[in-house]
Structures are given as C-alpha cells and as structure tokens.
Design an enzyme around this catalytic site. Structure first.
Site, PDB file in Angstrom:
ATOM      1  N   GLU A 236     -64.915  10.329 137.848  1.00 58.77           N
ATOM      2  CA  GLU A 236     -65.623   9.243 138.517  1.00 58.77           C
ATOM      3  C   GLU A 236     -64.834   8.788 139.733  1.00 58.77           C
ATOM      4  OE1 GLU A 236     -66.537   4.705 137.241  1.00 58.77           O
ATOM      5  OE2 GLU A 236     -67.339   6.233 135.895  1.00 58.77           O
TER       6      GLU A 236
ATOM      7  N   TYR B  20     -47.869  15.219 131.521  1.00 59.70           N
ATOM      8  CA  TYR B  20     -48.898  14.680 130.630  1.00 59.70           C
ATOM      9  C   TYR B  20     -50.204  14.409 131.377  1.00 59.70           C
ATOM     10  CZ  TYR B  20     -45.372  14.077 126.975  1.00 59.70           C
ATOM     11  OH  TYR B  20     -44.404  14.297 126.028  1.00 59.70           O
TER      12      TYR B  20
ATOM     13  N   CYS C 148     -62.031   6.668 133.598  1.00 57.48           N
ATOM     14  CA  CYS C 148     -60.684   6.210 133.956  1.00 57.48           C
ATOM     15  C   CYS C 148     -59.667   7.110 133.273  1.00 57.48           C
ATOM     16  CB  CYS C 148     -60.454   4.777 133.496  1.00 57.48           C
ATOM     17  SG  CYS C 148     -61.471   3.604 134.360  1.00 57.48           S
ATOM     18  N   ILE C 149     -58.550   7.309 133.926  1.00 56.20           N
ATOM     19  CA  ILE C 149     -57.503   8.152 133.351  1.00 56.20           C
ATOM     20  C   ILE C 149     -56.152   7.551 133.703  1.00 56.20           C
ATOM     21  CG2 ILE C 149     -57.514   9.690 135.366  1.00 56.20           C
ATOM     22  CD1 ILE C 149     -56.861  12.004 133.404  1.00 56.20           C
TER      23      ILE C 149
ATOM     24  N   LYS D 211     -51.584  16.169 133.843  1.00 63.64           N
ATOM     25  CA  LYS D 211     -52.349  17.419 133.924  1.00 63.64           C
ATOM     26  C   LYS D 211     -52.890  17.808 132.546  1.00 63.64           C
ATOM     27  CE  LYS D 211     -50.572  19.897 137.945  1.00 63.64           C
ATOM     28  NZ  LYS D 211     -49.399  19.095 138.296  1.00 63.64           N
TER      29      LYS D 211
ATOM     30  N   ARG E  70     -44.031  14.128 133.784  1.00 62.70           N
ATOM     31  CA  ARG E  70     -43.588  15.038 132.721  1.00 62.70           C
ATOM     32  C   ARG E  70     -44.698  16.009 132.321  1.00 62.70           C
ATOM     33  NH1 ARG E  70     -41.071  10.820 128.452  1.00 62.70           N
ATOM     34  NH2 ARG E  70     -41.244  12.651 127.083  1.00 62.70           N
TER      35      ARG E  70
END
Length: 529
Positions: free
Chosen positions: A419, A397, A385-386, A399, A395
């Site tokens: 995932e 963050y 998860c991200i 990437k 802004r």
C-alpha cells in the site's frame, strides 16, 4: 520580510522561529542545520526547545538546550496577512473570475434541477468526480491490448563489450522509449497469475494511490491523492503541533528499551512518564515496572495470539485476526505508530489481518516485526503497514517480512503490491527486495538448444507474485532499460552482476515454503469474518 534578531540576549524565542541548531552528523562532526522551533518548555528553571530540522526526517526531532541555538541568525515567523474584505463586510474575500464562474454554475445547476423533481444536473464538483472515476476514463486514449513483450538473451557482442548479459524485448507498437507510460494495457490490469479477459458487470475502484512505487507520482506529473482506506493511511490535513512532536520518551519492551521516532496516541496521562512499560507478549501498556511485574503474574501468553503458520529454526510467523484479537491489534498499532510517521492510526482493526514475526528462546516468542493487510483489497495490496522494530533492523528481517508477504500471495494465486505511500525505509527495503528477486531470475536463465532463452514480464510477475508495475519500475530504477535498434534492451552489466552476487552472499535469512502451513480464506463471504 523576515526579521533577523540583532540582540540575542533580549529576544524571546517563540514557536515558529527558525535558526541554526548544533547537532552531530553520522560522522560525529558538528553541523548547524536550519531548524524550526515547535515548542518551548521550562524544566527546573531551564528552557528547552523542541526543534525540527528542516529537510531532515522527523525522527531526528529533539529537545535541545539554549546553548545549541545560533541566536545571531534567528528568523521570526512571518505574520499572517489579514484577509481582505469585500464590500466592507468582514471575513469576505474579494471575488475572482474563477470563483464567480464556479458559483454561477452551481446556482444554475440548483435552479435547473428544482423543477425536474428527481433529475439533477451535474455540478462542477460531480463532473470532476465523473472525470476521474476510473483510470480508463482519465486516460487520453483507450489503448488496445497488445501481446506480452518477449524478453530474450542476446549475445554480448551485439550491444557493447561492457555487457555481460543482454535481454531484448520485442514491443510491438511502442514508439517512445518511456517504458512505463507506453506499456500495453495488458501490463496494467489484474491480479491473476494469468491474463483474464474483462468480464461484464465487474468494476474496479480507481487507484488513488498511484501505481508507480518509486516515483510516487502520476503519469502526467501531478501527484496523486492519498488513498483513504487501510489500517494506517496518509492524511496530513489534520496535522497539528501536538501530532508533530514525539510524546513518548522511552518504551521498555522485554529486554529492549526503545526511543520512539514519532507521535503515537497513547493515553495522555502516560506521556509524562520517563518510561512506558509494555508486556512483550500481549503488548499491554503499563505506567510502572511494578505494574508490569504484577501483570506478568496474570498474563499467561508466551506468544502472540492467533495461529502459528510458519516456523523454521527460531523464526515463527503468527496470523492474527483484527476482529478476533482486537485489543492486541490495537496495542500493536499504537506501538507501530511510534516508528511510522506517514500514516494515521485507525482503531477499526476488524478488516485487517496482522502477521507477526517472532524470535523464539526459552522465555517465549519475542516480537521482531509485523505487517498488516486488508482481508479484502480491491487495489491488489498484499501489505498495508510493515515494520521491523529498531533493535532488529539492519539484520535482514525486513526483507524476510517482505518475502513472506509474497510467499502468501503465491499460495493465494495472486500478484501483490504494498500500500502506498511507503516510508523512506520501507521504500528502500522493497526496492532492494525487488531488485534481488528479479536479478536472481534473470541470471538463472540458460540457453535452450543453442537459442537465446526468452522470458516475458508476465512470467517474471507470475514466478515472483510481484505486480507487473513494480517489475517495470524496478528495471527502470536499476537503469537496465535501453532503447536499441527499435527494441527495448535490458542490459546486465558486470558491476550489477557482481553487486548482486555480493548482496546474495550476505542474505542468510530466507523463507522456506515447505515450512509454511497456510490456507487462504475467501473473505468476500461475511461468514468468514
């Protein structure tokens, strides 16, 4: 037939009704999209309706008043037809040839297996599982491994005047120009930095999540089943009216107040509060500002628990073990679920690592975003998860989190992929990162001794740690692949080059590998847990 309301004043709106609802679009203009009523409540003798806009993301769902509803186009929910009966027995369904055949097969299998004492014949269900047990068996033909296609720069005049750079791939044995379905087998296996021959006795689990990040579908056009492992996995089978509605009105986290987008399973008694207070360092949830102030006198944390493995300027990354810091990890998952809809929360955080990105000031390290990953992934996943918290979105963050996950993969000597399924915002971020990373490599290629430089897909994957399937899908997404004189030509138009250069000028936040202090662990040894 769908009923339409004739007399709006005498009609009671119930859950499941559909009608146009007034809302503002991105240009702050009025529009009337069709919406479904999910819930009705009365506050101070005034009715409020919780609506979901059809074909819109769930984060736009909201409570509205009656004056925003177009009662003239009200559609009542269809009544469910009663289940027909068979042989006069209530609850039984009329037989179908397919169901009767399946039942007879199951009965035959059971009767045949009875006298064998230990030997069982495969039922239709087990036969289905055997058919789909591994990707290789599910394919029509087992393809032989072929050499890695070579990609080389060709002169501009060879193809078209609008091409600034051309890359040609020599793909022996490829006939159809469908790049992903007909790629050599060596393109679809392994996580190692180099091709490793298959070893006897080593088996891999079938990838149920699908390989193509962009299409989200399998090669035969049938959507693949969601993967049932991971910290937050897609599972809509238990969706109900409760989990479809936002249950937290507002969250105060440090100096920010956040409006949640989706449901999160915080304790029921906290869902009625106008504001839910969170300690920004340990993420403990509290019911009032006074409780938070009392907690801050006892909480001595000024950064996430765990090891700081990266620091450059004010940006730091902390590695947190889900087993050693269970309370923090569970609180982090609860907060993340407020902004992730396509996943279902699991409280078992032991098999996961959490990498929290923070911004430092005189008061401490403030959480900006995080990603999690499995300690042991059989599917080559480097991200489960991200999330970038809403105050820090747009802004750069997101990437930075993605770049950091691939930087760790480089240290581990692996290629990785996120995932599946990705959220809409996650897919956009990954596509953008993959595009910029691959274009950056292709544009840096220089002629060698007057000859056209060559690079293979494997080499691109090895340099970036991006899995080969993601490299191929990105090239397809950018529409760089053309079939020309029996070869695959990758064309970089001037528009793509100019757009890439403009995007890279805006990308100020980058990961510096010299500032990373990370030693990978072998989690296959249980002693590491």
């Amino acid at each position: 037939m769908t009923k339409m309301a004739d007399n709006a004043s005498s009609v009671d709106i119930v859950e499941g009704c559909r009608l146009p609802v007034l809302r503002k679009n991105q240009e702050h203009e009025d529009e009337w999209p069709l919406a479904e009523i999910l819930s009705v409540k009365e506050v101070s003798s005034r009715k409020l309706y919780y609506v979901h806009y059809i074909d819109f993301n769930k984060r736009l769902d909201e409570w509205v008043t009656g004056d925003r509803l177009d009662m003239k186009k009200l559609q009542f929910p269809k009544k469910e037809a009663k289940t027909p009966t068979k042989n006069g027995l209530p609850g039984s369904r009329p037989g179908s040839p397919e169901r009767d055949v399946r039942k007879s097969l199951e009965l035959n299998a059971q009767t045949a297996s009875a006298p064998s004492r230990g030997k069982t014949l495969p039922t239709p269900l087990s036969a289905h599982n055997e058919l789909h047990a591994t990707p290789e068996i599910n394919n029509h033909d087992i393809k032989k491994e072929e050499p890695d296609p070579v990609v080389q720069i060709t002169p501009r005049s060879d193809l078209t005047n609008n091409v600034s750079k051309c890359l040609s791939g020599v793909c022996t044995g490829l006939v159809k120009p469908h790049f992903n379905n007909n790629f050599p087998k060596s393109f679809k296996n392994g996580t190692a930095r180099r091709l490793i021959p298959p070893q006897p006795g080593r088996k891999r689990k079938a990838n149920c999540g699908g390989a193509d990040e962009d299409s989200q579908d399998s090669s035969d056009g049938v959507p693949t089943a969601p993967r049932m492992t991971g910290s937050l996995v897609s599972d809509r089978s238990h969706d109900d009216i409760v989990t479809r509605m936002k249950n937290i009105e507002c969250i105060e986290l440090g100096r920010h107040r956040l409006k949640p987008w989706y449901f999160s399973p915080y304790p029921q008694e906290l869902t009625t509060l106008p504001i839910l207070y969170l300690c920004e360092f340990c993420l403990k949830y509290l019911k009032s500002l006074k409780c938070l102030q009392r907690h801050l006198t006892k909480c001595h944390l000024r950064h996430p628990p765990g090891n700081e493995i990266y620091r450059k300027g004010t940006i730091s990354f902390f590695e947190i073990d889900g087993r050693k810091n269970k309370n923090y990890s569970q609180n982090l998952c609860l907060l993340a679920k407020c902004f992730l809809d396509h996943k279902t929360l699991y409280y078992d955080t032991d098999p996961f690592l959490f990498y929290v990105m923070t911004e430092y000031d005189s008061k401490g390290f403030h959480i900006v975003g995080y990603y999690s990953k499995e300690k042991e992934s059989t599917e080559d996943y480097n991200v489960a998860c991200i999330l970038t918290l809403p105050p820090y979105q747009r802004r750069g963050y997101g990437k930075l989190l993605i770049e950091f996950s691939y930087e760790l993969s480089k240290v581990e000597g692996k290629t990785g992929t996120p995932e599946k399924p990705l959220s809409d915002l996650g897919l956009l971020s990954y596509r953008s990162y993959w595009s910029q990373t691959i274009l950056e490599i292709l544009m840096e290629l220089k002629p060698d001794n007057g000859e056209r430089p060559q690079i293979t897909i494997n080499e691109i994957s090895e340099i970036t740690s991006v899995k080969k399937e993601d490299v191929i899908s990105t090239l397809q997404y950018l529409n760089l692949i053309n079939y020309y004189k029996g070869q695959y030509i990758l064309t970089l138009s001037e528009d793509i080059v100019d757009g890439h250069e403009r995007a890279m000028q805006k990308r100020h936040l980058r990961i510096d590998s010299k500032c990373l202090h990370f030693t990978p662990k072998d989690w296959s040894k249980r002693g590491k847990w």
